[in-house]
Design an enzyme around this catalytic site. Sequence first.
Site, PDB file in Angstrom:
ATOM      1  N   ASN A 324      55.715 124.872  72.878  1.00 58.92           N
ATOM      2  CA  ASN A 324      56.318 123.553  73.109  1.00 58.92           C
ATOM      3  C   ASN A 324      56.535 122.902  71.755  1.00 58.92           C
ATOM      4  O   ASN A 324      55.611 122.830  70.943  1.00 58.92           O
ATOM      5  CB  ASN A 324      55.375 122.662  73.930  1.00 58.92           C
ATOM      6  CG  ASN A 324      55.149 123.196  75.344  1.00 58.92           C
ATOM      7  OD1 ASN A 324      55.697 124.220  75.729  1.00 58.92           O
ATOM      8  ND2 ASN A 324      54.351 122.492  76.104  1.00 58.92           N
ATOM      9  N   TYR A 326      58.655 119.590  69.584  1.00 59.82           N
ATOM     10  CA  TYR A 326      59.516 118.399  69.561  1.00 59.82           C
ATOM     11  C   TYR A 326      59.903 117.975  68.153  1.00 59.82           C
ATOM     12  O   TYR A 326      61.040 117.618  67.899  1.00 59.82           O
ATOM     13  CB  TYR A 326      58.812 117.231  70.273  1.00 59.82           C
ATOM     14  CG  TYR A 326      58.679 117.480  71.764  1.00 59.82           C
ATOM     15  CD1 TYR A 326      59.657 117.049  72.649  1.00 59.82           C
ATOM     16  CD2 TYR A 326      57.594 118.192  72.276  1.00 59.82           C
ATOM     17  CE1 TYR A 326      59.570 117.306  74.013  1.00 59.82           C
ATOM     18  CE2 TYR A 326      57.495 118.460  73.640  1.00 59.82           C
ATOM     19  CZ  TYR A 326      58.487 118.018  74.490  1.00 59.82           C
ATOM     20  OH  TYR A 326      58.406 118.284  75.831  1.00 59.82           O
TER      21      TYR A 326
HETATM   22  O1  IFM Z   1      56.004 114.562  78.710  1.00 60.10           O
HETATM   23  C1  IFM Z   1      55.328 115.379  77.827  1.00 60.10           C
HETATM   24  C2  IFM Z   1      54.799 116.610  78.527  1.00 60.10           C
HETATM   25  O2  IFM Z   1      54.004 116.286  79.627  1.00 60.10           O
HETATM   26  C3  IFM Z   1      53.973 117.443  77.586  1.00 60.10           C
HETATM   27  N1  IFM Z   1      54.693 117.708  76.362  1.00 60.10           N
HETATM   28  C4  IFM Z   1      55.352 116.611  75.701  1.00 60.10           C
HETATM   29  C5  IFM Z   1      56.201 115.834  76.687  1.00 60.10           C
HETATM   30  C6  IFM Z   1      56.903 114.671  75.969  1.00 60.10           C
HETATM   31  O3  IFM Z   1      55.967 113.815  75.399  1.00 60.10           O
END
Ligand code: IFM
Length: 500
Positions: A324, A326
């Site tokens: 994951n 971002y």
């Molecule tokens: O919404 C969250 C998710 O539950 C886990 N990873 C990051 C996302 C965005 O903050």
Amino acid sequence: MPLPPVTPSSPSTPASPSGPATPSTALPGATPPPRFPAGFLWGAATSAYQVEGAAAEGGRTASIWDTFCDTPGKVFGGHTGTVAVDHYHRFREDVRLMAELGLTAYRFSVSWPRVQPTGRGPAARQGLDFYRRLTDELLTAGITPVATLYHWDLPQELESAGGWPERTTAERFADYAALVGEALGDRLHHWTTLNEPWCSAFLGYGSGVHAPGRTDPVAALRAAHHLNLGHGLAVTALRGLVPAAQLSVSLNLHALRPLSPSAADRDAVRRIDAVGNRVFLGPMLEGAYPEDLLADTAHLTDWAFVRAGDPKEIQQPLDWLGVNYYTPTVVSATAEGAVPAREDGHGGGTDSPWPGADRVGFHPAPGERTAMGWAVDPTGLHQLLTGLARRHPDLPLMVTENGASYEDEVGEDGTVDDPERTAYLHAHLAAVRRAAADGADLRGYFAWSLLDNFEWAYGYAKRFGLVHVDFATQARTPKSSARWYARVARTGELRPPVGP
Ligand code: IFM
């Protein structure tokens, strides 16, 4: 020997010549082929507490997030996931939407307190039935279900008995995994044990910005170990019950950059890499905690909660790893000029989510920002994927979350135009394709999120969806980014976003 950081800007690897504090967002590496391979999974993700609602239906009990939301001052506007976006009742409509968007996979999470309300003992039939219906609906639509067993909603009863800092929670998690595996394993083959255990351990028990809101660095380290153990025990349980299972875990790995190329700043990278990345990668993939992490945290704990057989239990062969991503994280050796604890707990501060890294400062990464204030920088994703591929060349990877929050508005004509999100997705998919060309074995990509939803401590104030949700009426409207993503998913071709 400590695992080397998954980031190239590690103490043993020179920082980028362009200067680490202002990295180029142009992607390095080989020229990728024009198309993603056939069979690549094109998905979107959600999690139970963020979308389901129906908090008191079918025998579901409170999770730690229900309790946290009911605690004044913890969640923006006093928002809760009690109704969320009503996916529990509207899942058929949502699966139809996914099919219209050409998605080939849907990553959802199973709510532990819905399936096993007290966190122990037999399963609740109604809870399992919901996930059977959802899975069957997906399969009928030709969409591959990908289930996450734990996305942060620990049954409150287990937290009241001590939560993740206690070993029994790991054992309870394996029992729960077995219940779900037995019930769904005949139709569901892609499984992820935990989502972002770093957040569960260090935001939940360290900085306290997530449920259960505890602020105890030792509890956070104990929680990290028992999450690791729970993962290993659950993988073993599922292997025995579901021979066809493709098992994984989803980690929010930190793409780290030192503020300067100095040895001190690069040591800050090492520390955060230890307690942010290798605390999970080490035991899960290499069967040991990094020695430098044990040394960095020796003033807090002797790690006696790790029993002799635990590393072996934790290091189970995985069929793929979920990443994951971002935004990157910029750190320096001192807190001077650093950002204090950010609302999402990713900074330093008194109640730090980084035990053993007290003298590390966090700095804003350069670049445009999303509505979360997170810098847009796809090179961090490329860095993580290629770093993992170098270290674990035989481990297939999937990007199990990637996306951006923007202040989307519904236009007068009822449409939602979100060109920034499209540009974000395009840039990050280009990074995925480039990482594949550079040798990473990439099997799928899941946009976060399918729907606007409950964004934890931010409540409903932040929208990440490909599909807009009117929180008053629950009306769903695919945004322009969803239409763009649908074209990519259908063709496997990464076309540039079309201008307005
Ligand atoms: O919404 C969250 C998710 O539950 C886990 N990873 C990051 C996302 C965005 O903050």
